[in-house]
Design an enzyme around this catalytic site. Structure first.
Site, mmCIF file in Angstrom:
data_model
loop_
_atom_site.group_PDB
_atom_site.id
_atom_site.type_symbol
_atom_site.label_atom_id
_atom_site.label_comp_id
_atom_site.label_asym_id
_atom_site.label_seq_id
_atom_site.Cartn_x
_atom_site.Cartn_y
_atom_site.Cartn_z
ATOM 1 C CB CYS A 128 -0.927 -0.026 1.223
ATOM 2 S SG CYS A 128 -2.134 1.298 1.260
ATOM 3 C CB CYS A 129 3.799 2.328 2.055
ATOM 4 S SG CYS A 129 3.153 2.834 3.658
ATOM 5 C CB CYS A 209 -2.604 7.091 5.751
ATOM 6 S SG CYS A 209 -1.668 7.398 4.266
ATOM 7 C CB CYS A 212 -1.217 3.623 8.928
ATOM 8 S SG CYS A 212 -1.750 2.423 7.694
ATOM 9 C CB CYS A 235 5.741 5.343 4.462
ATOM 10 S SG CYS A 235 6.617 6.855 4.064
HETATM 11 S S1 SF4 Z 1 0.441 4.733 5.644
HETATM 12 FE FE1 SF4 Z 1 -1.144 3.098 5.586
HETATM 13 S S2 SF4 Z 1 -2.827 3.847 4.293
HETATM 14 FE FE2 SF4 Z 1 -1.013 5.189 3.955
HETATM 15 S S3 SF4 Z 1 -0.035 4.357 2.166
HETATM 16 FE FE3 SF4 Z 1 0.960 3.393 3.937
HETATM 17 S S4 SF4 Z 1 -0.199 1.495 4.383
HETATM 18 FE FE4 SF4 Z 1 -1.415 2.768 2.953
#
Ligand code: SF4
Length: 250
Positions: A128-129, A209, A212, A235
């Site tokens: 996701c990151c 985010c 998280c 991240c």
């Molecule tokens: S901090 Fe969480 S929601 Fe944001 S990009 Fe990374 S995994 Fe995804």
């Protein structure tokens, strides 16, 4: 010369230049570092800033605005930010007179392939990151020879030895606030009457985010609210993942 050799040469030059700048400017105060760096790169590849508009962002942005409010300021819009952060971004940019806010979004294709229902953060935070932060970050800085960050040595063990100037692939990352403490930050915010991200008042001392990020208790490590309960602490936009992304984008 083939492309790989050109890239290796560019990386070697960036490493030499980062070391030279560290020796020449690394001990100066943050405002001077920003001014001299802006002059150094204005006509030689360009320079930008990347900001999360989080708990600590106002100081660096205020210093940047004193030097040149037209410098590009990139914001990575992951699609998962708190609404408060998005409002704060626009209010702070207006307060400081920032003229070149660049909002960078994730690409459609990897989102559709890996995260069509926006739930990827629940099962694979690294991927996701990668999609929502690391790749957009590489795209954000790709047009420039250098960029500023607000990172500080006290924030994490991984940053304890961080220089002010560091080569990242063929580019240079500049951390003008590397030596600043939490107290320095608070004193500057107060002295300059800078607007604070409203989430700070609710205990969010390191803001990313919303899925998280959690508030922390007084006295706790501010970054312990990020990816709480996981081994993940960064991240990836400041780690070797970015270097790989930049290398593939070069
Ligand atoms: S901090 Fe969480 S929601 Fe944001 S990009 Fe990374 S995994 Fe995804």
């Amino acid at each position: 010369m083939d492309e790989k050799q050109k890239l290796r040469n560019a990386e070697a030059l960036a490493a030499e230049e980062a070391a030279r700048l560290e020796a020449a400017y690394g001990e100066l105060d943050a405002g001077e570092i920003i001014r001299l760096s802006a002059e150094r790169f204005a006509a030689d590849g360009g320079i930008a800033t990347v900001s999360s508009f989080g708990a600590d962002s106002a100081v660096l942005l205020h210093l940047i605005a004193q030097v040149d409010p037209a410098l590009p300021v990139a914001f990575l819009d992951t699609g998962h930010h708190f609404g408060e952060t998005l409002e704060y971004r626009d209010q702070l940019a207006a307060d400081l007179g920032l003229e070149n806010l660049v909002i960078v979004h994730p690409q459609d294709e990897p989102l559709a392939r890996h995260d069509p229902d926006s739930q990827l953060h629940k099962v694979d935070t690294d991927l996701c990151c990668e999609i929502r932060k690391v790749e957009p970050m590489a795209r954000a800085v790709e047009p420039y020879a250098a960029w500023f960050t607000g990172r500080k040595r006290h924030q994490a063990q991984t940053r304890a030895q961080m220089p002010v100037f560091e080569a990242v692939g063929p580019r240079i990352r500049i951390n003008p606030l590397a030596r600043w403490t939490t107290q320095d930050q608070a004193d500057y915010m107060r002295a300059q009457k800078l607007r604070e991200n409203p989430l700070v008042a609710f205990g969010y001392l390191s803001i990313g985010c919303f899925p998280c990020t959690q508030p922390v208790q007084p006295g706790e490590d501010p970054r312990s609210g990020r990816w709480a309960g996981q081994t993940k602490t960064e991240c990836g936009i400041h780690l070797p993942q970015l270097e790989r992304s930049l290398t593939s984008a070069a």
